[in-house]
Write a protein that holds these residues in place. Structure first.
Motif, PDB file in Angstrom:
ATOM      1  N   ASP A 126      25.107  85.919  36.013  1.00 47.17           N
ATOM      2  CA  ASP A 126      26.995  86.061  37.118  1.00 47.17           C
ATOM      3  C   ASP A 126      27.020  87.602  36.356  1.00 47.17           C
ATOM      4  O   ASP A 126      28.381  87.802  36.965  1.00 47.17           O
ATOM      5  CB  ASP A 126      27.362  85.304  36.014  1.00 47.17           C
ATOM      6  N   GLY A 127      26.303  88.286  35.345  1.00 50.11           N
ATOM      7  CA  GLY A 127      27.177  89.629  35.043  1.00 50.11           C
ATOM      8  C   GLY A 127      27.750  89.765  34.063  1.00 50.11           C
ATOM      9  O   GLY A 127      27.752  90.670  33.288  1.00 50.11           O
ATOM     10  N   GLU A 128      27.866  88.401  33.889  1.00 54.27           N
ATOM     11  CA  GLU A 128      28.549  88.105  32.364  1.00 54.27           C
ATOM     12  C   GLU A 128      28.160  88.334  31.005  1.00 54.27           C
ATOM     13  O   GLU A 128      27.664  88.991  29.862  1.00 54.27           O
ATOM     14  CB  GLU A 128      29.578  86.855  32.464  1.00 54.27           C
ATOM     15  N   GLY A 129      26.506  87.305  31.205  1.00 54.98           N
ATOM     16  CA  GLY A 129      25.559  87.495  30.196  1.00 54.98           C
ATOM     17  C   GLY A 129      26.363  86.307  29.477  1.00 54.98           C
ATOM     18  O   GLY A 129      27.396  85.976  29.120  1.00 54.98           O
ATOM     19  N   ALA A 130      25.399  86.413  28.376  1.00 51.01           N
ATOM     20  CA  ALA A 130      25.122  84.763  27.311  1.00 51.01           C
ATOM     21  C   ALA A 130      25.078  85.594  25.488  1.00 51.01           C
ATOM     22  O   ALA A 130      23.988  85.937  26.033  1.00 51.01           O
ATOM     23  CB  ALA A 130      25.420  83.357  27.588  1.00 51.01           C
ATOM     24  N   VAL A 131      25.188  84.882  24.914  1.00 52.51           N
ATOM     25  CA  VAL A 131      24.917  85.093  23.160  1.00 52.51           C
ATOM     26  C   VAL A 131      24.076  83.771  22.612  1.00 52.51           C
ATOM     27  O   VAL A 131      24.661  82.917  22.982  1.00 52.51           O
ATOM     28  CB  VAL A 131      26.135  85.475  22.118  1.00 52.51           C
ATOM     29  N   LEU A 132      23.009  83.959  22.032  1.00 51.40           N
ATOM     30  CA  LEU A 132      22.110  82.216  21.348  1.00 51.40           C
ATOM     31  C   LEU A 132      21.817  83.241  20.300  1.00 51.40           C
ATOM     32  O   LEU A 132      21.284  84.374  19.478  1.00 51.40           O
ATOM     33  CB  LEU A 132      20.706  82.536  22.137  1.00 51.40           C
TER      34      LEU A 132
END
Length: 195
Positions: free
Chosen positions: A101-107
């Motif tokens: 979605d263009g935002e990204g996430a952090v794992l």
């Protein structure tokens, strides 16, 4: 082996720090006029580290001061390299995931290590797994240590690790690739006397 190097590194670092603290504190105390023990090489505020005769002893030799400066410069570079090696983080703390979605996430890196290790532990022939992620958060690399049971076949374990555990980790983290270095070690059983 790396655990032994890490302990030796910490001991040497602590010893160097303690020596520098004692010498620096003693020189500072002497310069401030605090009384120091009789065995201390400096007497008081007017005492210097190098006397005039010490400074001019090799003045006629053109090699002396360039060698002293070069040795001190090399020692400074070694100390800076050692400091930077201590500060560098070899473990990835988080992995950046493209969520689409263009935002990204952090794992969290530890969560991915744990998931990869748990899945590798379930492979037939593996008794213990240790996983460590290194590299960058956008392109992590896995270092995997597998302790093999006597009945475990290395080729099958590696195939299962590649096709299942690493593939699932790549897919779940949204990574194009997850290079892995795998080290296999056999479990050593102690001989027991049978009566």
């Amino acid at each position: 082996m790396s655990r032994v190097i890490g302990k030796a590194n910490r001991v040497l670092l602590a010893l160097a720090g303690l020596i520098l603290l004692i010498v620096g504190g003693g020189v500072l105390a002497t310069g401030l006029g605090v009384s120091v023990p009789s065995w201390w090489p400096f007497d008081g505020k007017s005492d210097v580290l190098l006397s005039r005769s010490d400074r001019y002893r090799w003045r006629g030799d053109g090699w002396w001061w360039p060698v002293v400066i070069a040795v001190l410069a090399v020692l400074l570079l070694i100390a800076l390299w050692w400091l930077l090696a201590q500060l560098s983080r070899s473990r990835v703390s988080e992995v950046l995931i493209d969520s689409g979605d263009g935002e990204g996430a952090v794992l969290r890196g530890r969560a991915l290590e744990d998931a990869l290790g748990d899945e590798a532990d379930r492979l037939d022939g593996v008794s213990e797994t240790k996983v460590r992620l290194s590299g960058r958060r956008t392109a992590p690399r896995a270092r995997i240590r597998l302790r093999m049971e006597p009945h475990g076949a290395p080729a099958e374990v590696l195939r299962g690790l590649s096709d299942e555990a690493l593939a699932h980790a790549r897919t779940s983290a949204g990574l194009d690739e997850l290079p892995a270095e795998v080290r296999l070690k056999a479990v050593k059983h102690r001989a027991e006397r049978v009566t």
